[in-house]
Enzyme design. Sequence first.
Site, PDB file in Angstrom:
ATOM      1  N   GLY A   1      -1.480  11.845   3.124  1.00 42.63           N
ATOM      2  CA  GLY A   1      -0.108  11.513   2.799  1.00 42.63           C
ATOM      3  C   GLY A   1       0.193  10.032   2.888  1.00 42.63           C
ATOM      4  N   ALA A   2      -0.373   9.360   3.909  1.00 49.96           N
ATOM      5  CA  ALA A   2      -0.075   7.949   4.123  1.00 49.96           C
ATOM      6  C   ALA A   2      -1.240   7.027   3.786  1.00 49.96           C
ATOM      7  CB  ALA A   2       0.344   7.716   5.578  1.00 49.96           C
ATOM      8  N   SER A   3      -2.464   7.549   3.774  1.00 52.47           N
ATOM      9  CA  SER A   3      -3.622   6.699   3.503  1.00 52.47           C
ATOM     10  C   SER A   3      -4.665   7.466   2.714  1.00 52.47           C
ATOM     11  CB  SER A   3      -4.231   6.186   4.820  1.00 52.47           C
ATOM     12  OG  SER A   3      -4.743   7.266   5.586  1.00 52.47           O
ATOM     13  N   THR A   4      -5.611   6.734   2.159  1.00 55.60           N
ATOM     14  CA  THR A   4      -6.754   7.331   1.489  1.00 55.60           C
ATOM     15  C   THR A   4      -8.013   6.657   2.013  1.00 55.60           C
ATOM     16  OG1 THR A   4      -7.762   7.875  -0.653  1.00 55.60           O
ATOM     17  CG2 THR A   4      -6.636   5.763  -0.500  1.00 55.60           C
ATOM     18  N   GLN A   5      -9.073   7.446   2.188  1.00 58.48           N
ATOM     19  CA  GLN A   5     -10.329   6.938   2.738  1.00 58.48           C
ATOM     20  C   GLN A   5     -11.476   7.171   1.771  1.00 58.48           C
ATOM     21  OE1 GLN A   5      -8.499   9.156   4.913  1.00 58.48           O
ATOM     22  NE2 GLN A   5      -7.488   7.370   5.782  1.00 58.48           N
TER      23      GLN A   5
ATOM     24  N   GLU B   1     -11.571   7.939  11.071  1.00 62.57           N
ATOM     25  CA  GLU B   1     -11.081   9.097  10.327  1.00 62.57           C
ATOM     26  C   GLU B   1     -11.987   9.405   9.143  1.00 62.57           C
ATOM     27  OE1 GLU B   1      -7.006  10.482   7.939  1.00 62.57           O
ATOM     28  OE2 GLU B   1      -6.998   8.678   9.197  1.00 62.57           O
TER      29      GLU B   1
END
Length: 416
Positions: free
Chosen positions: A153-157, A122
């Site tokens: 919303g659920a993760s950060t990259q 992603e």
Amino acid sequence: MIDAGSSGSRVHVYRFNYCKEEPQLEEEVLFHMIKPGLSSYKDDPVAAAHSLDDLMTRAVKMVPEELQYCTPIAVKATAGLRLLGKDLSDKILNQVRSHLTENYPFPISANDGIQIMEGSDEGVYAWITVNYLLGKLKPSQRGNSAAIFDLGGASTQIVFEPVFSTPSEKMSDGDHHYRLDYGKGDPYSLYQHSYLGFGLNEARKHIKERMVDQWMDDAIKTGRVYHPCLPANHNETISYTSKATTTTNSQPEPIDIQLIGTGAGATQCRAVIEKLFGKDRPCPTSPCAFDGVYQPPLTDTFKLRDLYVFSYFFDLTQPLGMPLEFSVAEFGALTSHVCDGTADDLLKHVPGAWTSLQSAPDTCLDLTYAYSLLKTGYDMAPERLVKTAQKIGGVETGWCLGASIAMLDGNQLCKA
């Protein structure tokens, strides 16, 4: 390409000219979003599949009928489905595959066409998107790539190409090291990491629960807790599950807790939020950014190149009048004004800003989290400039274009 995200599903339809060595994007002919996301249908896989019908109907209308048989489609789910677990997510994706195969003309992509993406993919696909649109993947631009920070919303990259000052320095080995083959020449040596649970929606939930954890006995006794990140006298009820509240069969039983905002300001709110990053956790491979995760320091390995922040970073800053390029310190100043109650007067010149602030009681919390993620989590210097965008060259940012470019290989494409 369908982006099945945690908060909604989006369809992107791209038209490429692949007669040259590198695919040339001619146009993004369709972008449309619906809510909620597939993960909202965890108990009804059929409804989850049918929720995509609006997107698919629009895609069918946009692609000429004579090209539909050779226009591949992929559905890539992200952290929302990942959090459901394998059994529930597999049921949903299997139903999606059956529904699209039986009812729509587009062939499913041969390369894992319907799947939950790994967090690493992603982030790297988003990196490809941004650098492709900026023209930084050309051979003449080698070593000049931009970094990307995506707050979902659920993760950060985070994905960037570190450059070390001496030949003896290099990136430590591990899953964070992504070797990307693109074009001619040596592979790109990228650092990437996806922090599951640190997306804005998940973080917001944890930040609210943290005050209940801190005042557990009083919360259970009185049914209320005061929270510094919420506006003064704001009231809301959350469902809270604790090991201290169990039934006779030892299953956790949720209780309702009333949160009462104190409007204590940015400093008090940040004191709660910064603990979320676990900066004091063991760091098996040094140096670490947060949560005990290795990361080459941005101050040393990514000094002068462009750094882009996306998704919720854009959504939080643009309605409040921020420019498309700002420093971390300027982001912190905006956060302080909002949390300290001075933003109403300072932002009178920004259309819709007052309404946005009055209608969203989580704005202080959300801004403080996003700012703290950059400053405390990723250790960015206050003077560090970041850029934000929703589109580059008229094309939506995010991972979808990068994934679509990757999808061009291994599929039967339409011939001119």
